[in-house]
Design an enzyme around this catalytic site. Structure first.
Site, PDB file in Angstrom:
ATOM      1  N   HIS A  32      -2.441   7.755   6.850  1.00 31.42           N
ATOM      2  CA  HIS A  32      -1.259   8.629   6.496  1.00 31.42           C
ATOM      3  C   HIS A  32      -1.911   9.477   5.697  1.00 31.42           C
ATOM      4  CE1 HIS A  32       2.503   6.324   6.088  1.00 31.42           C
ATOM      5  NE2 HIS A  32       1.750   5.262   6.271  1.00 31.42           N
ATOM      6  N   CYS A  72       6.087  -0.335   7.169  1.00 31.33           N
ATOM      7  CA  CYS A  72       5.473   1.231   6.031  1.00 31.33           C
ATOM      8  C   CYS A  72       6.284   1.290   5.682  1.00 31.33           C
ATOM      9  CB  CYS A  72       5.211   1.818   7.125  1.00 31.33           C
ATOM     10  SG  CYS A  72       4.878   3.402   6.142  1.00 31.33           S
ATOM     11  N   LEU A  73       6.375   1.297   3.900  1.00 33.70           N
ATOM     12  CA  LEU A  73       7.630   2.015   2.978  1.00 33.70           C
ATOM     13  C   LEU A  73       8.384   3.420   3.671  1.00 33.70           C
ATOM     14  CD1 LEU A  73       5.926   1.517  -0.347  1.00 33.70           C
ATOM     15  CD2 LEU A  73       7.974  -0.691   0.566  1.00 33.70           C
ATOM     16  N   HIS A  84      -4.478   1.906   7.521  1.00 36.40           N
ATOM     17  CA  HIS A  84      -3.158   2.586   7.634  1.00 36.40           C
ATOM     18  C   HIS A  84      -2.779   3.235   6.629  1.00 36.40           C
ATOM     19  CE1 HIS A  84       1.407   2.008   7.966  1.00 36.40           C
ATOM     20  NE2 HIS A  84       1.091   1.826   6.559  1.00 36.40           N
ATOM     21  N   GLU A  85      -3.387   3.447   5.302  1.00 39.00           N
ATOM     22  CA  GLU A  85      -2.791   4.358   4.026  1.00 39.00           C
ATOM     23  C   GLU A  85      -3.292   5.375   4.566  1.00 39.00           C
ATOM     24  OE1 GLU A  85      -0.535   3.458   3.117  1.00 39.00           O
ATOM     25  OE2 GLU A  85      -0.167   1.630   3.415  1.00 39.00           O
ATOM     26  N   GLY A 101       0.757  -1.264  -0.540  1.00 43.40           N
ATOM     27  CA  GLY A 101       0.107   0.301   0.138  1.00 43.40           C
ATOM     28  C   GLY A 101       1.124   1.200  -0.341  1.00 43.40           C
ATOM     29  N   GLN A 151       2.984   9.998   1.255  1.00 44.51           N
ATOM     30  CA  GLN A 151       4.007   9.193   1.402  1.00 44.51           C
ATOM     31  C   GLN A 151       5.019   9.711   0.282  1.00 44.51           C
ATOM     32  OE1 GLN A 151       2.209   5.242   2.053  1.00 44.51           O
ATOM     33  NE2 GLN A 151       4.287   4.925   3.050  1.00 44.51           N
TER      34      GLN A 151
HETATM   35 NI    NI Z   1       3.128   3.105   5.399  1.00 41.80          NI
END
Ligand code: NI
Length: 167
Positions: free
Chosen positions: A137, A91-92, A133-134, A46, A51
């Site tokens: 963000h 998380c990226l 989660h997304e 995701g 991000q």
């Molecule tokens: Ni994330």
């Protein structure tokens, strides 16, 4: 399409609140395509526009093993949720950190697709966790911020050190 630069925690820009998309046009479709390419390249399951330092309400998700089930959510809103479940998340924007977070087990999400059509989706399990989660963000919240202050401080230090090392 392009692979975009992912910003890393504790970069303050991750705390920016994204604004709703007014019109789903070519610019937004192109952003969604770039987000997807960036997510697949990382690789991740995701990615939110936040991000890549674009503060519009667009997220992409693909939890399939074959990496062929891309889902794009524009202006996503959770309209119902039930149950609680704890799952390990990564998380990226926080590379190398995996921690358990408690979230709703089942959600109903309302969003626009890349054609600007409204749709509703019921999700559970990993997909539900990933969407929550997304969406966080887009609200400027990173998953590690659910952890204790002690853990968060350790992660923060680790990330700052990692950033210094890679400069
Ligand atoms: Ni994330």
């Amino acid at each position: 399409m392009a692979i975009l630069n992912i910003i890393h925690y504790p970069d303050e820009r991750l705390h920016t609140v994204a604004i709703p998309v007014v019109e789903v046009n070519e610019g937004i479709r192109s952003l969604a395509a770039d987000l997807a390419e960036t997510m697949y390249a990382a690789p991740g399951i995701g990615l939110a526009a936040t991000q890549v330092n674009v503060h519009k309400q667009v997220i992409v998700v693909d939890i399939s093993e074959e990496r062929n089930c891309l889902q794009v959510f524009i202006n996503p809103q959770i309209i119902a949720s039930e149950g609680k479940t704890e799952r390990e998340e990564g998380c990226l924007s926080v590379p190398g950190i995996y921690e358990k977070v408690t979230r709703a087990e089942r959600i109903t999400v309302k969003a626009l697709d890349v054609e600007g059509e409204l749709f509703t989706l019921k999700a559970e399990g990993l997909l539900a966790t990933c969407i929550q989660h997304e969406i966080d963000h887009l609200k400027g919240k990173v998953f590690v911020e659910y952890l204790s202050r002690l853990k968060l401080n350790r992660i923060r230090q680790k990330m700052v050190k990692l950033m210094r090392e890679t400069l």
